[in-house]
Design an enzyme around this catalytic site. Structure first.
Site, PDB file in Angstrom:
ATOM      1  N   ASP A 188      -6.075   1.943  -3.859  1.00 49.73           N
ATOM      2  CA  ASP A 188      -7.677   1.616  -3.300  1.00 49.73           C
ATOM      3  C   ASP A 188      -8.053   2.697  -2.750  1.00 49.73           C
ATOM      4  O   ASP A 188      -9.306   2.682  -2.324  1.00 49.73           O
ATOM      5  CB  ASP A 188      -7.351   0.218  -2.334  1.00 49.73           C
ATOM      6  CG  ASP A 188      -6.604   0.517  -1.488  1.00 49.73           C
ATOM      7  OD1 ASP A 188      -5.901   1.271  -1.215  1.00 49.73           O
ATOM      8  OD2 ASP A 188      -6.617  -0.707  -0.318  1.00 49.73           O
ATOM      9  N   ASP A 217      -3.443   6.372  -3.290  1.00 49.51           N
ATOM     10  CA  ASP A 217      -2.196   6.030  -2.468  1.00 49.51           C
ATOM     11  C   ASP A 217      -1.590   4.657  -3.509  1.00 49.51           C
ATOM     12  O   ASP A 217      -2.023   4.525  -4.538  1.00 49.51           O
ATOM     13  CB  ASP A 217      -2.794   5.290  -1.239  1.00 49.51           C
ATOM     14  CG  ASP A 217      -3.667   4.094  -1.289  1.00 49.51           C
ATOM     15  OD1 ASP A 217      -4.372   3.777  -2.449  1.00 49.51           O
ATOM     16  OD2 ASP A 217      -3.979   3.302  -0.265  1.00 49.51           O
ATOM     17  N   SER A 269       0.920  -1.173   0.045  1.00 52.75           N
ATOM     18  CA  SER A 269      -0.119  -0.062  -0.031  1.00 52.75           C
ATOM     19  C   SER A 269       0.831   1.183   0.009  1.00 52.75           C
ATOM     20  O   SER A 269       1.600   1.478  -0.787  1.00 52.75           O
ATOM     21  CB  SER A 269      -1.048  -0.162   1.148  1.00 52.75           C
ATOM     22  OG  SER A 269      -1.890   1.037   1.048  1.00 52.75           O
ATOM     23  N   ASP A 323      -1.246   1.416  -3.786  1.00 54.87           N
ATOM     24  CA  ASP A 323      -2.069   0.289  -4.278  1.00 54.87           C
ATOM     25  C   ASP A 323      -3.399   0.878  -5.020  1.00 54.87           C
ATOM     26  O   ASP A 323      -4.200  -0.029  -5.576  1.00 54.87           O
ATOM     27  CB  ASP A 323      -2.189  -0.706  -3.519  1.00 54.87           C
ATOM     28  CG  ASP A 323      -2.999  -0.435  -2.450  1.00 54.87           C
ATOM     29  OD1 ASP A 323      -3.145   0.823  -1.888  1.00 54.87           O
ATOM     30  OD2 ASP A 323      -3.374  -1.600  -1.681  1.00 54.87           O
TER      31      ASP A 323
END
Length: 483
Positions: A262, A258, A109, A260
């Site tokens: 999501d 961010d 992440s 990743d």
């Protein structure tokens, strides 16, 4: 039998998140893959069907080799593997939901470059957390690391598939942007996966028709070393470039993803951040209206540090609102249990029933673009409707004793009730509210699960009240800690 390897330092409550290669490396990934097969995948396979898992990775350099090792661990235990290569986390959730099979996303992440991790899910993008299989996966992986992974009678096959175009088309099918007024949007991908998904969903990169959007890219080059800034929009410092670019290009809005992709953060045309609570209210009202138009009674989930405007506006619009603890596993569980149409967190995670009850920053972004483009006003005017209160944001305090600091706050605000009658609950930490009288305010004080930290969130009817409550509570919390 050898002593199992202890993996608890980096396999936590919700996912795997460790430093590469000292904690997370190929042998560890292979062991986790084999354990995932035995704990999650194989027990849920219907009779006569081949077990399958879909795997994706973000742009971190360690991703491909870790995926290969994880896939080998699955295959050795008799599970077929479909690798889809580069994807955002919500891209992996889409693959799991669309294919109806468990999934594994290799990402850390927003963590710094030296980290990588794994987010695991069951078929249909259902989460795997500590209480729903992750602890058992961790323990069995420790056994497999210390000994050998047993080889199944029939070893699984590993294949690859590109699902980016299907992901983009699916998201486009959920929000129609074709009739909105033309918008100029700056997108800061932070060298993360937003640079991969934004051209496909917002542009024509996946072969879809052009939308009435002029997209100005910022840091779309995939680079897991994050050369420009950390891919963590929660830190205001990481929004500076986007804010400047929105003003420079006279754009209608800015979107920050961010690492990743999501989570999605929104900037208005002046370069000012729009609160994720305001986005929760804006998107929630759209989903509530759609449900009611279809003759259904909608339910919306929100966590307890979300602005009070969220339950107020959504309840007034005819929704049932459900308040949860902080954390995506709690939101996802409540989403599924209540068949909720939408859920939002103040950390900018947004969950949709139409997206397998999973979180997706890109779908939230499409809703924001639609809401803005369907009416003539600028985003600042639109957002103002959903930001009537003043909030502190989350403030962390290191304390010598969490229990003693909390006790001082309870004594001052609950036992003595110096500010008048308050309501108190302990759903997640301590929430004290004085909203029925004047002045109007509430605060939540939560302890960290891993550090001697207390996290404070305050909201009030105006800035002066918020600052007074914030400063008074912080003084009590930090009284003996010297923080």
């Amino acid at each position: 039998m050898p002593e199992p390897v202890d993996l608890s330092a980096f396999i936590k409550a919700y996912d795997v998140r460790g430093v590469v290669p000292s904690e997370l490396n190929e042998p560890v990934a292979r062991a986790i893959g084999a354990a995932f097969a035995d704990v999650v995948v194989l027990p849920e396979v219907a009779a006569g069907e081949r077990p399958q898992v879909v795997i994706a990775n973000d742009m971190r350099p360690s991703g491909p080799s870790l995926v290969a090792a994880f896939a080998d661990g699955l295959a050795v235990r008799g599970v077929d593997v479909i690798t889809i290569g580069l994807a955002s986390t919500d891209g992996l959730y889409f693959a799991s939901g669309a294919l109806g099979i468990p999934g594994a996303m290799f990402t850390a992440s927003h963590n710094p470059a030296q980290y990588n991790g794994i987010k695991l899910c069951r078929a249909g993008a259902r989460p795997v957390g500590q209480a729903s299989g992750l602890a058992a996966v961790r323990d069995l992986a420790g056994v497999y690391l210390a000994d050998e992974v047993p080889v199944a009678d029939t070893v699984g096959e590993i294949s690859s598939r590109d699902m980016l175009a299907e992901y983009a088309a699916f998201l486009r099918s959920l929000v129609d942007l074709s009739g909105i007024r033309p918008l100029k949007v700056v997108v800061d991908a932070g060298n993360g996966m937003g640079g991969f998904t934004a051209p496909a969903v917002l542009g024509t990169g996946a072969g879809l028709p052009a939308l009435p959007l002029e997209v100005i890219p910022l840091y779309f080059e995939l680079d897991g070393t994050f050369p420009n800034h950390e891919a963590n929009p929660l830190d205001p410092e990481n929004l500076r470039d986007l804010q400047a670019a929105v003003v420079e290009h006279d754009a209608d809005l800015g979107l920050a993803f961010d690492g990743d992709a999501d989570r999605c953060f929104v900037i208005d045309q002046h370069g000012d951040p729009v609160s994720p609570s305001a986005i929760t209210a804006l998107v929630g009202l759209r989903e509530v209206a759609r449900e009611r138009a279809a003759g259904r009674t909608p339910t919306v989930i929100y966590n307890l540090i979300t602005s009070k405007v969220v339950p107020d506006l959504l309840a007034a619009a005819g929704a049932t609102t459900v308040r949860t603890r902080v954390g995506h596993s709690f939101i996802k569980a409540e989403m599924a249990e209540n068949d909720a149409v939408f859920g939002g967190e103040h950390s900018a995670h947004y969950y949709f029933r139409d997206f397998f009850f999973a979180d997706t920053g890109m779908l939230a972004a499409l809703h924001v673009l639609a809401a803005l483009g369907e009416q003539p006003h600028p985003l600042s005017v639109l957002a103002e409707l959903y930001q009537p209160y003043s909030a502190s944001g989350e403030i962390n305090s290191v304390v010598s004793s969490v229990d003693e600091a909390r006790a001082r706050v309870v004594e001052a605000y609950v036992t003595q009730q110096g500010a008048g009658p308050v309501s108190v609950d302990e759903l997640d930490g301590l929430t004290v509210s004085h909203w029925d009288g004047h002045p109007q305010w509430w605060f939540n004080l939560r302890a960290s699960n891993t550090e001697p930290l207390l996290r404070l969130n305050v909201e009030a009817a105006d800035e002066d009240i918020m600052e007074k409550v914030r400063d008074d509570v912080l003084a009590l919390v930090r009284q003996e800690s010297g923080a």
